[in-house]
Scaffold this motif. Sequence first.
Motif, mmCIF file in Angstrom:
data_model
loop_
_atom_site.group_PDB
_atom_site.id
_atom_site.type_symbol
_atom_site.label_atom_id
_atom_site.label_comp_id
_atom_site.label_asym_id
_atom_site.label_seq_id
_atom_site.Cartn_x
_atom_site.Cartn_y
_atom_site.Cartn_z
ATOM 1 N N THR A 24 13.150 0.802 2.391
ATOM 2 C CA THR A 24 13.874 2.013 2.487
ATOM 3 C C THR A 24 12.910 3.031 1.257
ATOM 4 O OG1 THR A 24 16.172 1.006 2.687
ATOM 5 C CG2 THR A 24 16.502 3.165 1.797
ATOM 6 N N GLU A 25 12.632 2.445 -0.443
ATOM 7 C CA GLU A 25 12.129 3.040 -1.293
ATOM 8 C C GLU A 25 11.050 3.906 -0.949
ATOM 9 O OE1 GLU A 25 9.755 4.760 -4.412
ATOM 10 O OE2 GLU A 25 9.190 2.565 -3.357
ATOM 11 N N LEU A 26 10.209 2.801 0.105
ATOM 12 C CA LEU A 26 8.587 3.087 0.479
ATOM 13 C C LEU A 26 8.943 4.167 1.744
ATOM 14 C CD1 LEU A 26 6.682 0.525 -0.577
ATOM 15 C CD2 LEU A 26 6.574 2.072 -1.873
ATOM 16 N N GLY A 27 9.865 4.698 2.149
ATOM 17 C CA GLY A 27 10.220 5.278 4.222
ATOM 18 C C GLY A 27 9.338 4.458 4.549
ATOM 19 N N VAL A 28 9.219 3.099 5.195
ATOM 20 C CA VAL A 28 8.901 2.621 6.270
ATOM 21 C C VAL A 28 10.051 1.078 6.565
ATOM 22 C CG1 VAL A 28 6.138 2.706 5.363
ATOM 23 C CG2 VAL A 28 7.565 0.509 4.325
ATOM 24 N N SER A 29 9.958 0.707 7.531
ATOM 25 C CA SER A 29 10.463 -0.951 7.740
ATOM 26 C C SER A 29 9.863 -1.738 7.179
ATOM 27 C CB SER A 29 10.094 -0.777 9.735
ATOM 28 O OG SER A 29 8.646 -1.314 9.501
ATOM 29 N N ARG A 30 11.106 -2.523 7.729
ATOM 30 C CA ARG A 30 10.783 -3.911 7.068
ATOM 31 C C ARG A 30 9.777 -4.871 7.456
ATOM 32 N NH1 ARG A 30 12.527 -9.013 6.846
ATOM 33 N NH2 ARG A 30 13.901 -10.509 5.066
ATOM 34 N N SER A 31 9.580 -4.634 8.596
ATOM 35 C CA SER A 31 8.585 -5.271 9.319
ATOM 36 C C SER A 31 7.551 -4.578 8.913
ATOM 37 C CB SER A 31 8.781 -5.791 10.859
ATOM 38 O OG SER A 31 8.810 -4.171 11.695
ATOM 39 N N HIS A 32 7.364 -3.853 8.588
ATOM 40 C CA HIS A 32 5.550 -3.274 8.278
ATOM 41 C C HIS A 32 5.765 -3.717 6.517
ATOM 42 C CE1 HIS A 32 2.252 -0.908 7.370
ATOM 43 N NE2 HIS A 32 2.888 -0.335 6.478
ATOM 44 N N ILE A 33 7.111 -4.361 6.346
ATOM 45 C CA ILE A 33 6.534 -4.446 4.060
ATOM 46 C C ILE A 33 6.639 -5.691 4.294
ATOM 47 C CG2 ILE A 33 7.956 -4.888 2.296
ATOM 48 C CD1 ILE A 33 7.657 -2.639 2.789
ATOM 49 N N SER A 34 6.956 -6.730 5.670
ATOM 50 C CA SER A 34 7.009 -8.037 5.709
ATOM 51 C C SER A 34 5.257 -8.362 6.416
ATOM 52 C CB SER A 34 7.873 -8.800 6.299
ATOM 53 O OG SER A 34 8.729 -8.434 6.269
ATOM 54 N N LYS A 35 5.043 -7.490 7.118
ATOM 55 C CA LYS A 35 3.537 -7.875 7.320
ATOM 56 C C LYS A 35 2.814 -7.499 6.775
ATOM 57 C CE LYS A 35 0.547 -5.542 11.322
ATOM 58 N NZ LYS A 35 0.411 -5.298 12.440
ATOM 59 N N GLN A 36 2.425 -6.365 5.624
ATOM 60 C CA GLN A 36 1.444 -6.046 5.236
ATOM 61 C C GLN A 36 1.391 -7.266 3.724
ATOM 62 O OE1 GLN A 36 2.305 -1.984 2.673
ATOM 63 N NE2 GLN A 36 0.440 -1.804 4.260
ATOM 64 N N ILE A 37 2.909 -8.173 3.065
ATOM 65 C CA ILE A 37 2.587 -9.088 2.327
ATOM 66 C C ILE A 37 2.033 -10.097 2.869
ATOM 67 C CG2 ILE A 37 4.191 -10.081 0.603
ATOM 68 C CD1 ILE A 37 5.624 -7.797 0.492
#
Length: 290
Positions: A24-37
């Motif tokens: 939410t803070e970065l304005g992207v999807s949760r799946s995108h965050i998970s994939k990046q990490i």
Amino acid sequence: MHKWEGIEAFVSVAQRQSFSKAATELGVSRSHISKQIAQLEARLDAQLLLRTTRSVSLTEVGQAFYLRCQDILNTLDEAEQAVVDLQERPRGRLRITLAGAFGEEFIAPAAAQFMSENPGLAVELDFTNRITDLITEGYDLAIRAGTLKDSSLIARRICNRSLVTCASPHYLKRYGQPENIAALVNHNCLVGTLNSWRFRDGQRNFDVRVSGDWHSNNGRALVHASIANLGIVQLPDFYAKDAIDQGLLTPILEEYKPTDTGVWAVYPHNRHLSAKVRLFVNFLAERFAG
């Protein structure tokens, strides 16, 4: 993979201990965050985060990596802010930690007005009573009241803060008004976060232990209890002002009123040249002058 990819996502998750909040803070999807990490961990060949269905926490390696990444992102923020500062316009996100009635009634409206006057700015207000580490948690500014402990932070007084001791007229009529501090032992003292109250004798402030059958770590709750004739209370003046103005509470022991302290804007040294911080602190000081 570019070396920067995943760093901002990782720092955001580490700060918020949540993939969803970071997304939410970065304005992207949760799946995108998970994939990046996941890609970041694979590239480093190290587990940075411990994940359960209910929580996210840093591993020992993750904690060390987070501190370095936080420093790097702060440096980048400062570099970007240096460009903005040349234009003397606050931009970016201003993260503020604060607590209590003063924050709710005074700082929040001030922050809203400041943001409305500066369209390039985003504001995040985090209301919490816990002790926060401004640097490691990525805050730009804290609003704190009372006497400050020594620290490496910069502090600027934005207004005075007085303590007022008071009780309802009905309580004072029934039990009598204490003529001195020693007489408090015969009264029901409504206790807040601390079990001592502060008074002044000449030029010296001193603390007095008090006791009673009402305890609360919330200033509004203490005001309501005192209005309900339960006893005497000591509070920062901004909690009791309306009740005193309406005649619901009466100030007592005014001759022993302690020296005013302050409400402070506190920020790390690496924020002192930031336009968003500097201009907002100036805005608060001017708004609350007098």
